[in-house]
Structure formats: C-alpha cells, structure tokens
Design a protein around this motif. Sequence first.
Motif, PDB file in Angstrom:
ATOM      1  N   PRO A   1       0.831  -1.209   0.000  1.00  0.00           N
ATOM      2  CA  PRO A   1       0.000   0.000   0.000  1.00  0.00           C
ATOM      3  C   PRO A   1       0.868   1.262   0.000  1.00  0.00           C
ATOM      4  O   PRO A   1       1.853   1.350   0.737  1.00  0.00           O
ATOM      5  CB  PRO A   1      -0.812  -0.125   1.296  1.00  0.00           C
ATOM      6  CG  PRO A   1      -0.748  -1.565   1.674  1.00  0.00           C
ATOM      7  CD  PRO A   1       0.585  -2.051   1.185  1.00  0.00           C
ATOM      8  N   VAL A   2       0.509   2.217  -0.809  1.00  0.00           N
ATOM      9  CA  VAL A   2       1.215   3.495  -0.896  1.00  0.00           C
ATOM     10  C   VAL A   2       0.233   4.593  -0.483  1.00  0.00           C
ATOM     11  O   VAL A   2      -0.834   4.738  -1.082  1.00  0.00           O
ATOM     12  CB  VAL A   2       1.744   3.754  -2.316  1.00  0.00           C
ATOM     13  CG1 VAL A   2       2.429   5.105  -2.387  1.00  0.00           C
ATOM     14  CG2 VAL A   2       2.703   2.658  -2.738  1.00  0.00           C
ATOM     15  N   ASP A   3       0.597   5.342   0.538  1.00  0.00           N
ATOM     16  CA  ASP A   3      -0.267   6.413   1.043  1.00  0.00           C
ATOM     17  C   ASP A   3      -0.075   7.679   0.205  1.00  0.00           C
ATOM     18  O   ASP A   3       1.055   8.100  -0.054  1.00  0.00           O
ATOM     19  CB  ASP A   3       0.047   6.717   2.507  1.00  0.00           C
ATOM     20  CG  ASP A   3      -0.264   5.539   3.417  1.00  0.00           C
ATOM     21  OD1 ASP A   3      -1.183   4.778   3.084  1.00  0.00           O
ATOM     22  OD2 ASP A   3       0.420   5.380   4.453  1.00  0.00           O
ATOM     23  N   VAL A   4      -1.174   8.269  -0.202  1.00  0.00           N
ATOM     24  CA  VAL A   4      -1.158   9.501  -0.990  1.00  0.00           C
ATOM     25  C   VAL A   4      -1.961  10.552  -0.220  1.00  0.00           C
ATOM     26  O   VAL A   4      -3.074  10.277   0.241  1.00  0.00           O
ATOM     27  CB  VAL A   4      -1.770   9.296  -2.387  1.00  0.00           C
ATOM     28  CG1 VAL A   4      -1.716  10.596  -3.191  1.00  0.00           C
ATOM     29  CG2 VAL A   4      -1.047   8.182  -3.122  1.00  0.00           C
ATOM     30  N   THR A   5      -1.376  11.729  -0.075  1.00  0.00           N
ATOM     31  CA  THR A   5      -2.037  12.831   0.636  1.00  0.00           C
ATOM     32  C   THR A   5      -2.168  14.023  -0.298  1.00  0.00           C
ATOM     33  O   THR A   5      -1.199  14.403  -0.965  1.00  0.00           O
ATOM     34  CB  THR A   5      -1.239  13.235   1.890  1.00  0.00           C
ATOM     35  OG1 THR A   5      -1.119  12.102   2.755  1.00  0.00           O
ATOM     36  CG2 THR A   5      -1.941  14.351   2.636  1.00  0.00           C
ATOM     37  N   LEU A   6      -3.358  14.600  -0.350  1.00  0.00           N
ATOM     38  CA  LEU A   6      -3.628  15.743  -1.221  1.00  0.00           C
ATOM     39  C   LEU A   6      -4.152  16.888  -0.354  1.00  0.00           C
ATOM     40  O   LEU A   6      -5.105  16.717   0.407  1.00  0.00           O
ATOM     41  CB  LEU A   6      -4.659  15.364  -2.281  1.00  0.00           C
ATOM     42  CG  LEU A   6      -4.653  16.183  -3.576  1.00  0.00           C
ATOM     43  CD1 LEU A   6      -3.391  15.889  -4.364  1.00  0.00           C
ATOM     44  CD2 LEU A   6      -5.874  15.845  -4.410  1.00  0.00           C
TER      45      LEU A   6
END
Length: 467
Positions: free
Chosen positions: A72-77
């Motif tokens: 899993p790769v966490d992405v924050t916007l």
Amino acid sequence: MNRTRVPRWNVGLLATLALAAVGLLYANATLLGATLIPLSYVLYGAVSTLPAKRQLTVERSVGSATPAPGTPVDVTLTVENESENVLPDVRLIDGVPDELIVTEGSPRLCTSLSPGERRTISYSVISRRGTYTFDDPVVRLRSMAGSDRETTEIDVNGRDTVVCLSPLKTRPRETQTTRHTGTVTTDSGGSGLEFHSTRQYRQGDPVNRIDWHHVAKTGEFITVRYREQKTSRTVLIVDARPVNRVTQQPGYPTAVDRSVYAAERLYDTLTEAGIDTTIAAVGLTSTETANLEPDPAGIVWAGSGKATTPDALFTALNRASTRTEQQSPVPPRTDLISSQPQTEPSAQSAGNPGTAATQPSARTDGGDERMRLLNQIPPDASVMVCSPFVDNWPLALCRAVTGEHDLVAVSPDPVNGDSTGQRVVGVQRRLRLRTLQGLGTSTVDWPIKQPFDTALRAALPGLRTHR
C-alpha cells in the motif's frame, strides 16, 4: 477551463409565470402574491455567481518512493484557498492512474473553503510493477445556489509518480563478466587468510606454514592453521507457472509478480555479498522464452557460465508475471501432501475459488521438471525457492532438495480475502509451509501488506538486503 450557467431554477420561473397567469385570469390577489415565492428563487439563482478572484493551490505527497509490488502506498492531497473570497462549494477528484486501485480512503473531496483555509484528503493505492504518473486533479467550483459552475484542472506541487522498479535497475551493477565467485569461511582449519589455530608440526607440512617466531623462542616446531575458505554457491528457483499467476482481487499484483520481486531482492543481496548465484525459472511458456535458451524441460537457467544473463531472465519474468490467469486464488486442492498428478482449474471454476476444478489438465505432476532441477544443482550449493505454494509442486521439490542442500523457501501470501474458497486455499498453503518447517527448512511467509525486508529479517535475522 469550462464555465457554464446551470438552469436549475427554471422550474421556479415556470411556477412564477403559471401563478401570475392564473391570478390575472381570476383576478385573485392571493395567487398574484404567491408568485413572490418562486420568483425569489429565480432571483437567487440569477444573482448567485462565483467570486471574480478565486485561486486554489494543490499539493500532493506520495508515501513511498520505491514500493514493492502489492505494498500500500499512502497519498495525501492538500487543497488551499489562496484568494480573499469564500468558495462555497469545492469538489475535487485526484487523477489516480487507471492501473492502481484505491483500497483505503477516497481521492475525492467536497467542501467549502474560507480565505486561507485548507483541506486534506488521504487515500492508499496498491503499487504494481512499473512507473505510474498521476494526472492533475479535476476541480469543480460552484456558486452558493449552484447556478454558476466552473470545471478545471489544477497543477499540483509535489510528487506525481509511483515507481515500482526491479531492484536490479535501482542502482548500477557489475556486469556478469566481472562478477567473481564468492567464498565463505568455515569453522574448520585449512588454507586461507584468517588465523584459526596451531598444531604440532607434521612431516610434509609446507615450510611457509611453520611459525618461525615460535621456533626461535622455544625450539618447538608448530604449524599455523588458517580458517578454511570454501566456494559459496546459491541456486535461486523462481516458480512462475501459470497456476501461480493469481491475484487477491483485481488491481493487485499476481503471486508470481511478488515471487519475482523477492527473487530480484535476494539475487541483489547475494551477489553483493560475493556469492555465486544462479537463477532457475520454472513455468515460462514457449512464447515467454522466445529470446532465452531454456533446457528440454522448459527451465531457463541464468547466471555465471549460463547462456542467459540474469537481467534478461528477470525481464522475461517481469513480463510474464503481469499476465493474470485468474482473478482469485486457485481453487482448493484435496491432495494437500500428495505429489500425485493434479488437475488445473478450468475456465468455469477459475471465477469461483470455492469450487474444485473438474477438468483434467494435460500437464503432469512436474516430476520431470523437478528431476532436471535436482540434477543441475551443484552438490555444494544452497537453494532458495520463491513460490506462493498454492499447489503441491513446490512442496515436492523442497522435500527432494532438503536432504541434499540447505534450503530456504520464500512464499508471498496470495490470499487476502474472506470467501470460503480463499480461506481453504490459505489453510492448505499454511499446511504446506508447516510441513517444510517440520523438515527443518527455513520459511519466509510474506503477507501482502508487509514489506519484504520485514518478513525476511523476521525469518532470517542474519541476512541483510540492499535497497
């Protein structure tokens, strides 16, 4: 940029005209007064517009630079209103690559933003082998009444790619011609460089092994023994058979993809340690081995002294590993320990992991492949097998290898579901790994959500991997 007026208040205008017409027709003051209600909505929609000055900034951060397949790769916007006006309705969707699936959170945002206010959304995607670029997010701004709408793409600050490359491509490596055969020190004395012990001189001992300082002091002849060095070899077997090209669910990497990734990491670590490593790939089709040189059983060997280079073999394995034969783990087997011929899942049963295959396969139990593998493994070599162990073929291979070689089994877990079929497959797989542990084999059980280094260190504390 696309800005439009939405005629959502036309019904209010129709109601106003209808009430006015009926009121005039019957000279009814009440009906004429009632026209003020829908007319107010019409006027509200007409005067409601977007602010003249509006400016949004978006920043994206991606958790891992080089994730392993299936991680899993966490992405924050983060979205910020840098204008001096209130934006009453901001709707945003991030440009997630089509190949990556979102497992947690959401790449969508619906909010209002005051001047200087910011909002943050977070979500997770499952990494797959390759380089994937995020598109710019699409933002839609609406007025308070929703009658004025603007849709546009906004440039993003920060990272916009997820890179999941082969470990062999992440840094420069020595060529095959300059790689040397590794050696390991043993606990026995012999010829070498590191001091081991001394013993009484025996006739025939080399003169250069006599401790002349000791002779000068005591007059006694002794022979110096050094820690013996032996050639270190490892054979890395990758199980890429089509039966293993299964996924937990659409969008996840196949079990073979994760096996290949583990093999690349191990090969990188072993060669960096100076260990002569040979790779054997089992299960590639004739099309996938078109540019390689497989043996009569279809096994491709790569490494020192082989016609195929490791880079070429891993490239072929990477291409093959992305071809998903099924969208769920293989149907459960009833012969958990037996190595008798088995049936492969049919097209009808492939979509239902809870039913067993009923159509026999033309393939045998793989005894010919196992014999060829065993015959070509050097007697002094250690063996590492990378396989998800969804059937009995790798178990039979490991049983045959255990008595002759040191063995490590690396198994990526292909099951991560709650269906009855997946639970049965998971139980069978754990039974196979437990059988290997009972034979004294070191096993590395690699769950989908755990980094490979963590699983490897837990099972083999003495092995260090290179990132």
